[in-house]
Design an enzyme around this catalytic site. Structure first.
Site, PDB file in Angstrom:
ATOM      1  N   GLU A  37      76.335  28.434  56.330  1.00 20.61           N
ATOM      2  CA  GLU A  37      76.644  27.165  56.906  1.00 20.61           C
ATOM      3  C   GLU A  37      78.153  27.226  57.579  1.00 20.61           C
ATOM      4  OE1 GLU A  37      75.198  23.558  55.516  1.00 20.61           O
ATOM      5  OE2 GLU A  37      76.686  22.117  56.543  1.00 20.61           O
ATOM      6  N   LYS A  57      74.143  16.572  48.916  1.00 21.17           N
ATOM      7  CA  LYS A  57      74.004  17.796  49.620  1.00 21.17           C
ATOM      8  C   LYS A  57      75.495  18.512  49.817  1.00 21.17           C
ATOM      9  CE  LYS A  57      73.228  20.553  53.035  1.00 21.17           C
ATOM     10  NZ  LYS A  57      74.181  21.095  54.191  1.00 21.17           N
ATOM     11  N   ASP A  80      71.393  31.063  39.685  1.00 20.82           N
ATOM     12  CA  ASP A  80      70.038  30.707  40.061  1.00 20.82           C
ATOM     13  C   ASP A  80      70.354  29.364  40.785  1.00 20.82           C
ATOM     14  OD1 ASP A  80      67.716  29.345  40.574  1.00 20.82           O
ATOM     15  OD2 ASP A  80      66.734  30.165  38.583  1.00 20.82           O
ATOM     16  N   HIS A 119      83.120  20.349  62.682  1.00 18.07           N
ATOM     17  CA  HIS A 119      81.865  20.986  62.746  1.00 18.07           C
ATOM     18  C   HIS A 119      81.400  22.046  64.011  1.00 18.07           C
ATOM     19  CE1 HIS A 119      78.026  22.150  60.370  1.00 18.07           C
ATOM     20  NE2 HIS A 119      77.471  21.801  61.390  1.00 18.07           N
TER      21      HIS A 119
HETATM   22  C1  MEV Z   1      76.615  18.877  55.703  1.00 21.68           C
HETATM   23  O1  MEV Z   1      76.199  20.243  55.318  1.00 21.68           O
HETATM   24  C2  MEV Z   1      77.349  18.378  54.654  1.00 21.68           C
HETATM   25  C3  MEV Z   1      77.686  16.785  54.845  1.00 21.68           C
HETATM   26  O2  MEV Z   1      76.471  15.996  55.397  1.00 21.68           O
HETATM   27  C4  MEV Z   1      77.944  15.996  53.485  1.00 21.68           C
HETATM   28  C5  MEV Z   1      78.048  14.620  53.617  1.00 21.68           C
HETATM   29  O3  MEV Z   1      77.556  13.813  54.523  1.00 21.68           O
HETATM   30  O4  MEV Z   1      78.754  13.813  52.892  1.00 21.68           O
HETATM   31  C6  MEV Z   1      78.699  16.783  55.844  1.00 21.68           C
END
Ligand code: MEV
Length: 435
Positions: free
Chosen positions: A85, A279, A295, A391
């Site tokens: 990513e 995430k 893992d 991003h």
């Molecule tokens: C993207 O991979 C992760 C984010 O969505 C985490 C977040 O929103 O805190 C940018």
């Protein structure tokens, strides 16, 4: 549409590719070429990779990247990250640099206990099964010595074994619940071997117990397996600085510290936000886990189970006290620096070497600090410019690569999109106009 095949695993690698490309592709020569393009020219290295799994036909590359400047407990680390990513490594590096200049990460391992269970059914007298468990318990330790001796000599082994009555959940359901210290190994094989031995011992020792009171047919072993829920295998990483330091961060945003604290409060009160928030933490955690041969599926499962104790919440926390901003991450990490692929995969060995060959506790601290840095980076963007700005700029390269752009076209695109928003359609129309 695929078709059924018998004995696929028995085919050679070339035969597997022949069958696959004939069955699943119209342009089978192109698919064949791509699959073989990823083979390594070093036959030994290729064989090593083929043997990590089953039915292997090629290799699947992920970028192996570096995030420098991680100051953790006063030691400087350069961190390897395997992740596809865009922006993740850049965000981690940027956050690491900021915190390096503000005291670094302070990380500590709180506990390292792993867990395994033998799940079984027994419908008889509860006092008898409890007495039988007490009778067998020393045998669990004695009769597993061939499995545990090496681990014991490294300072680990079986910690304790309990009988858990779960009959109020499921009729006749009990567990042999064991705790382990697996030192520098993730320990899955060790724990599962011990558990399977426990189940044999438990099932077969009834003739040794009080005459005729228990028959092994009264015990039905259902399964024996480690648990990936490891709420007592915990690491914590913390950063702190004066809030003025944060307010000076580019892009300058008033009340940045307060906004970051609010973002965590939102995650703690809304599961949709909390899952995404976590995430983002796992972007960093998984990337280091993968680079170091750990893992990541187990790590993911345990992190989310831990986050849901008492209702799913943020794994990180932030607060302001006396003009100081504190930001911390506490998460379960059942990882290893020996065993598994750690001594087999050449890139994993390199990754561990880059980290100065840490033991598992040290690696837990590194991974938690990267998770915290990742969360900081994500929240910094989210509560200031928004995530898309950084991003999509990074994503521009990936979008451009779809058009097989030349270096000159790439430079023109970077220049063009400097102050414009990047999307697949805007890149598409830019390329159409350019060509
Ligand atoms: C993207 O991979 C992760 C984010 O969505 C985490 C977040 O929103 O805190 C940018």
């Amino acid at each position: 549409m695929s078709e059924e095949i018998k004995g696929f695993s028995k085919l050679s690698k070339n035969e597997k590719i022949e069958w696959l490309t004939k069955t699943c592709f119209h342009q089978n020569d192109k698919a064949k070429k791509i699959l073989k393009q990823y083979w390594n020219s070093d036959n030994n290295l290729q064989k090593l990779h083929d043997e990590f799994s089953e039915n292997t036909i090629s290799n699947y590359y992920l970028p192996f990247a570096i995030a420098p400047n991680f100051l953790i407990n006063k030691k400087l680390y350069t961190v390897p990250m395997a992740i596809e990513e865009s922006s993740v490594v850049a965000a981690a590096s940027k956050a690491a640099k900021f915190w390096m200049n503000n005291g670094g990460f302070k990380a500590e391992v709180i506990a390292t206990e792993k867990i395994g269970q033998v799940h079984f059914l027994f419908h008889g007298n509860k006092k008898i099964i409890s007495d039988y468990f007490d009778f067998v318990k020393p045998l669990f330790f004695e009769k597993t010595k061939s499995i545990t001796s090496k681990m014991n000599s490294r300072g680990g082994g079986i910690l304790d074994i309990f009988l858990v009555d779960k009959t109020s959940d499921i009729n006749g359901y009990f567990q042999i619940f064991a705790t382990f210290n697996t030192v520098d190994a993730m320990g899955a094989n060790f724990i599962n071997s011990c558990l399977e031995e426990f189940s044999h011992i438990f099932y077969n020792s009834t003739p040794l117990f009080r005459n005729d009171e228990l028959n092994n047919n009264d015990i039905e072993i259902i399964m024996s397996i480690l648990s990936n829920h490891v709420p007592n295998c915990i690491v914590k990483s913390v950063v702190s600085c004066n809030i003025n330091e944060l307010n000076n961060l580019e892009p300058k945003t008033e009340n940045f510290a307060e906004r970051l604290v609010k973002a965590i409060e939102i995650a703690n009160n809304d599961v949709y936000r909390a899952v995404t928030h976590n995430k983002g933490i796992m972007n960093g955690v998984d990337a280091v886990a993968l680079a170091t041969g750990n893992d990541f599926r187990a790590i993911e499962a345990s992190a989310h189970a831990y986050a849901s104790i008492g209702g799913y919440k943020s794994l990180s926390n932030a607060y302001i006290m006396n003009d100081m901003f504190y930001f911390e991450l506490k998460l379960p990490l059942a990882i290893g620096t020996v065993g598994g692929v750690t001594s087999l995969h050449p890139l994993v060995k390199i990754a561990l070497e880059i980290l100065d060959n840490p033991d598992s506790k040290e690696l837990m601290k590194i991974i938690a600090s990267v998770g915290l840095a990742q969360n900081f980076g994500a929240l910094r963007s989210l509560v200031t410019t928004g995530i898309q700005k950084g991003h999509m700029k990074m994503h521009l390269t990936n979008l451009l690569n779809k058009y097989d752009v030349t270096e000159l076209e790439k430079q023109k695109a970077i220049e063009y999109f400097k102050n414009k928003s990047v999307s697949s359609s805007s890149v598409d129309s830019f390329i159409q106009k350019l060509r």
